[in-house]
Design a protein around this motif. Structure first.
Motif, PDB file in Angstrom:
ATOM      1  N   TYR A  59       0.851  -1.186   0.000  1.00 51.91           N
ATOM      2  CA  TYR A  59       0.000   0.000   0.000  1.00 51.91           C
ATOM      3  C   TYR A  59       0.891   1.242   0.000  1.00 51.91           C
ATOM      4  O   TYR A  59       1.789   1.369   0.836  1.00 51.91           O
ATOM      5  CB  TYR A  59      -0.877   0.058   1.252  1.00 51.91           C
ATOM      6  CG  TYR A  59      -1.913  -1.019   1.379  1.00 51.91           C
ATOM      7  CD1 TYR A  59      -3.161  -0.888   0.783  1.00 51.91           C
ATOM      8  CD2 TYR A  59      -1.657  -2.174   2.121  1.00 51.91           C
ATOM      9  CE1 TYR A  59      -4.129  -1.879   0.917  1.00 51.91           C
ATOM     10  CE2 TYR A  59      -2.611  -3.165   2.257  1.00 51.91           C
ATOM     11  CZ  TYR A  59      -3.845  -3.014   1.656  1.00 51.91           C
ATOM     12  OH  TYR A  59      -4.793  -3.997   1.797  1.00 51.91           O
ATOM     13  N   ASP A  60       0.626   2.142  -0.914  1.00 52.62           N
ATOM     14  CA  ASP A  60       1.290   3.450  -0.960  1.00 52.62           C
ATOM     15  C   ASP A  60       0.188   4.487  -0.748  1.00 52.62           C
ATOM     16  O   ASP A  60      -0.622   4.731  -1.647  1.00 52.62           O
ATOM     17  CB  ASP A  60       1.984   3.645  -2.306  1.00 52.62           C
ATOM     18  CG  ASP A  60       2.836   4.897  -2.356  1.00 52.62           C
ATOM     19  OD1 ASP A  60       2.655   5.795  -1.517  1.00 52.62           O
ATOM     20  OD2 ASP A  60       3.687   4.995  -3.270  1.00 52.62           O
ATOM     21  N   LEU A  61       0.131   5.066   0.442  1.00 53.24           N
ATOM     22  CA  LEU A  61      -0.963   5.950   0.821  1.00 53.24           C
ATOM     23  C   LEU A  61      -0.505   7.399   0.834  1.00 53.24           C
ATOM     24  O   LEU A  61       0.474   7.761   1.497  1.00 53.24           O
ATOM     25  CB  LEU A  61      -1.491   5.565   2.212  1.00 53.24           C
ATOM     26  CG  LEU A  61      -1.970   4.115   2.361  1.00 53.24           C
ATOM     27  CD1 LEU A  61      -2.445   3.872   3.780  1.00 53.24           C
ATOM     28  CD2 LEU A  61      -3.071   3.801   1.356  1.00 53.24           C
ATOM     29  N   ASP A  62      -1.211   8.240   0.086  1.00 51.51           N
ATOM     30  CA  ASP A  62      -0.935   9.674  -0.011  1.00 51.51           C
ATOM     31  C   ASP A  62      -2.160  10.392   0.554  1.00 51.51           C
ATOM     32  O   ASP A  62      -3.221  10.431  -0.079  1.00 51.51           O
ATOM     33  CB  ASP A  62      -0.686  10.051  -1.471  1.00 51.51           C
ATOM     34  CG  ASP A  62      -0.298  11.510  -1.656  1.00 51.51           C
ATOM     35  OD1 ASP A  62      -0.433  12.300  -0.702  1.00 51.51           O
ATOM     36  OD2 ASP A  62       0.130  11.861  -2.776  1.00 51.51           O
ATOM     37  N   LEU A  63      -2.035  10.940   1.757  1.00 47.69           N
ATOM     38  CA  LEU A  63      -3.159  11.513   2.479  1.00 47.69           C
ATOM     39  C   LEU A  63      -2.953  13.002   2.719  1.00 47.69           C
ATOM     40  O   LEU A  63      -1.834  13.439   3.021  1.00 47.69           O
ATOM     41  CB  LEU A  63      -3.337  10.826   3.838  1.00 47.69           C
ATOM     42  CG  LEU A  63      -3.366   9.298   3.850  1.00 47.69           C
ATOM     43  CD1 LEU A  63      -3.410   8.786   5.280  1.00 47.69           C
ATOM     44  CD2 LEU A  63      -4.558   8.783   3.058  1.00 47.69           C
ATOM     45  N   LYS A 217       2.557   8.977   2.893  1.00 43.85           N
ATOM     46  CA  LYS A 217       2.848  10.397   2.663  1.00 43.85           C
ATOM     47  C   LYS A 217       1.645  11.146   3.225  1.00 43.85           C
ATOM     48  O   LYS A 217       0.523  11.002   2.719  1.00 43.85           O
ATOM     49  CB  LYS A 217       3.019  10.683   1.173  1.00 43.85           C
ATOM     50  CG  LYS A 217       3.215  12.157   0.838  1.00 43.85           C
ATOM     51  CD  LYS A 217       3.262  12.362  -0.680  1.00 43.85           C
ATOM     52  CE  LYS A 217       3.384  13.836  -1.038  1.00 43.85           C
ATOM     53  NZ  LYS A 217       3.332  14.040  -2.520  1.00 43.85           N
ATOM     54  N   VAL A 218       1.867  11.915   4.287  1.00 43.50           N
ATOM     55  CA  VAL A 218       0.758  12.557   4.978  1.00 43.50           C
ATOM     56  C   VAL A 218       1.017  14.057   5.050  1.00 43.50           C
ATOM     57  O   VAL A 218       2.034  14.497   5.613  1.00 43.50           O
ATOM     58  CB  VAL A 218       0.574  11.997   6.401  1.00 43.50           C
ATOM     59  CG1 VAL A 218      -0.701  12.555   7.023  1.00 43.50           C
ATOM     60  CG2 VAL A 218       0.544  10.473   6.380  1.00 43.50           C
ATOM     61  N   THR A 259      -1.177   2.851  11.192  1.00 41.58           N
ATOM     62  CA  THR A 259      -1.603   4.115  11.780  1.00 41.58           C
ATOM     63  C   THR A 259      -0.995   5.265  11.000  1.00 41.58           C
ATOM     64  O   THR A 259       0.034   5.106  10.328  1.00 41.58           O
ATOM     65  CB  THR A 259      -1.220   4.217  13.266  1.00 41.58           C
ATOM     66  OG1 THR A 259      -1.839   5.380  13.843  1.00 41.58           O
ATOM     67  CG2 THR A 259       0.289   4.327  13.457  1.00 41.58           C
ATOM     68  N   ALA A 260      -1.654   6.407  11.073  1.00 40.70           N
ATOM     69  CA  ALA A 260      -1.110   7.652  10.528  1.00 40.70           C
ATOM     70  C   ALA A 260      -1.673   8.782  11.376  1.00 40.70           C
ATOM     71  O   ALA A 260      -2.394   9.647  10.899  1.00 40.70           O
ATOM     72  CB  ALA A 260      -1.472   7.823   9.057  1.00 40.70           C
TER      73      ALA A 260
END
Length: 497
Positions: A59-63, A217-218, A259-260
């Motif tokens: 998973y590559d998460l850009d939030l 990436k948050v 978590t983020a």
């Protein structure tokens, strides 16, 4: 997860279905060999959580997250995300699911090919071409996004699914009304997912049997800190009033452990004697008393990790914590970065650190197996207390066995507590007592050999109560069927074993 007078946790969803449905059509000329992936991972407690037919690799998460305005404004944030999900088909897939709850989907691409939104067709209707439709049924607590490319996906093929999504965040809850998932707070968000709350903030195969690696990436307003699993991938960058934080979690991880969290954190870096990085994120709004207790407890992390390495080397690339001033009442073993609400006391820090071996490295095959998480973490508290000159493990065991046989405490079937019993006291205390009694029965050497082999054999995966019983029989040379019947399969107080 830890429970106690300060830490309340009774989170279940009782088989509620929450799904983001992604459905490629069968390839032309396939001869009908393409089949839908299962709508769940097969867990009887949560039949629609997780999915079949594929394995998520990464998973590559850009939030991008905007926290709520100051009180008395509503406790509502805004989350916008792009999830880039790399997955491999494990069967010839005509369609597959991802879980997503309470957020709107803007677009979907599969290997760069865009799907176009259409009105939801009647059940069973075939719609040709690259299309998707999104349905959210609050009455049934089921949310589905269906995506249909032109061709099916052959077993063994790896594809990348990109979902753009977003919406308002508040405080999602389970069917009992207990907050979990992306819990919006006044200063940010406390993100704690057990057992299936990851779907409240990203599209996911939300079951421990589908572990994956992660990048985060948050982006948050300047002054806020975003903390995720693993280690920083690069230095944070601030532009035009927004700061972006990057985190890399290269170890296999169950979704409930991701978590983020966002808040007003002070980041503190240290390391163990062997050089393992420790990153603690401590909310700057803790009361002086809570801060003093938290700092004293976190200062013991290197020693605690060394103590727990009697069960094998620390399993991940970093350790640490997130300590939030929110009073929700959590302590959750998020991988490499456990989350503590209000204060991190010594016993709870030991509990959540022990989970890094028992629950995180080796996760439950089904949620019925959760005693193998909580029993081990509670047992670790017992032996740590004894090591530090406090109450002995024998005293803790005797306290459990002092509970009257007529108490409802003994009514829980530890190896099958039901979805509403996942976080009952028996899962923790009777689970730990089971391990204490097992150690007495098979001896120290076999018990420690079995514990180390458990972590080594099932690291990066999942295992069940049956697997644990078989392994302890293997290392001890004893038939332990009657023992496990008495301790984890019978809803009565043990009297002989």
């Amino acid at each position: 997860m830890e429970t106690g007078s300060r830490l309340r946790r009774t989170l279940v969803t009782g088989g509620v279905g929450l799904a983001l449905l992604v459905a490629p059509a069968a390839a032309a000329g396939s001869g009908g060999d393409f089949e839908p992936g299962a709508s769940g991972a097969g867990d009887p407690y949560f039949p629609f959580s997780g999915n079949g037919g594929y394995d998520v690799l990464h998973y590559d998460l850009d939030l991008t997250y905007t926290p709520p305005e100051a009180a008395p404004a509503p406790l509502t944030g805004q989350l916008d995300g792009k999830a880039r999900i790399k997955l491999r088909a494990t069967q010839d897939l005509s369609r597959f699911n991802l879980d997503l709850r309470g957020l709107e989907v803007d677009s979907v691409r599969i290997d760069g090919m865009k799907a176009h939104e259409v009105t939801a067709p009647p059940a069973g209707t075939s719609v040709k071409g690259r299309v998707f439709w999104h349905v959210q049924d609050d009455a049934e607590r089921e949310w589905e996004l269906t995506v249909q490319p032109r061709a099916g996906i052959r077993a063994g093929r790896t594809v990348t699914v990109v979902v753009r999504y977003g919406g308002a965040t508040t405080v999602p809850t389970d069917i009992e009304g207990v907050p979990y998932g992306w819990v919006t707070t006044r200063d940010g968000a406390m993100v704690v997912n057990e057992p299936d709350g990851a779907m409240t903030w990203y599209p996911v195969s939300d079951h421990p049997t589908d572990k994956a690696t992660y990048d985060f990436k948050v982006t948050v307003p300047k002054g806020k800190v975003a903390v995720a699993n693993g280690l920083p991938a690069r230095e944070p960058r601030t532009r035009r009033g927004w700061t972006t934080w990057w985190w890399d979690a290269p170890d296999q991880m169950a979704s409930y452990l991701s978590t983020a969290s966002v808040g007003d954190y002070d980041l503190r870096e240290s390391e163990t004697a062997s050089g393992l990085p420790i990153i603690d994120a401590v909310d700057d709004a803790l009361t002086p008393a809570d801060l003093a207790e938290t700092e004293a407890s976190l200062a013991l992390e290197p020693e605690m990790i060394g103590f727990l390495e009697q069960f094998g080397p620390y399993p991940f690339n970093s350790a640490g914590s997130i300590v939030d001033d929110d009073s929700v009442g959590y302590a959750l073993e998020c991988q490499t970065r456990p989350v503590y609400s209000e204060v991190a006391d010594e016993s709870t820090v030991m509990h959540e650190l022990a989970h890094q071996w028992f629950g995180n490295a080796v996760s439950p095959y089904r949620w019925a197996d959760i005693w193998l998480n909580e029993g081990w973490a509670t047992y670790a508290q017992w032996i740590w207390s004894e090591d530090q000159g406090g109450d002995t493990a024998q005293q803790a065991f005797d306290q459990v066995m002092g509970i009257p046989a007529t108490s409802s405490f003994w009514d829980v079937v530890v190896a099958d507590p039901g979805p509403f019993g996942l976080f009952s006291g028996a899962i923790y205390s009777r689970g730990a007592a089971t391990l204490f009694a097992l150690r007495q029965k098979i001896g120290d050497d076999a018990f420690l050999e079995g514990a180390r082999e458990w972590v080594a054999r099932y690291d990066d995966g999942t295992a069940s109560t049956a697997d644990f019983e078989a392994l302890m029989e293997e290392v001890s040379g004893q038939d332990l069927g009657a023992f496990f019947d008495v301790w984890v399969r019978t809803p009565e107080k043990p009297t002989s074993w």
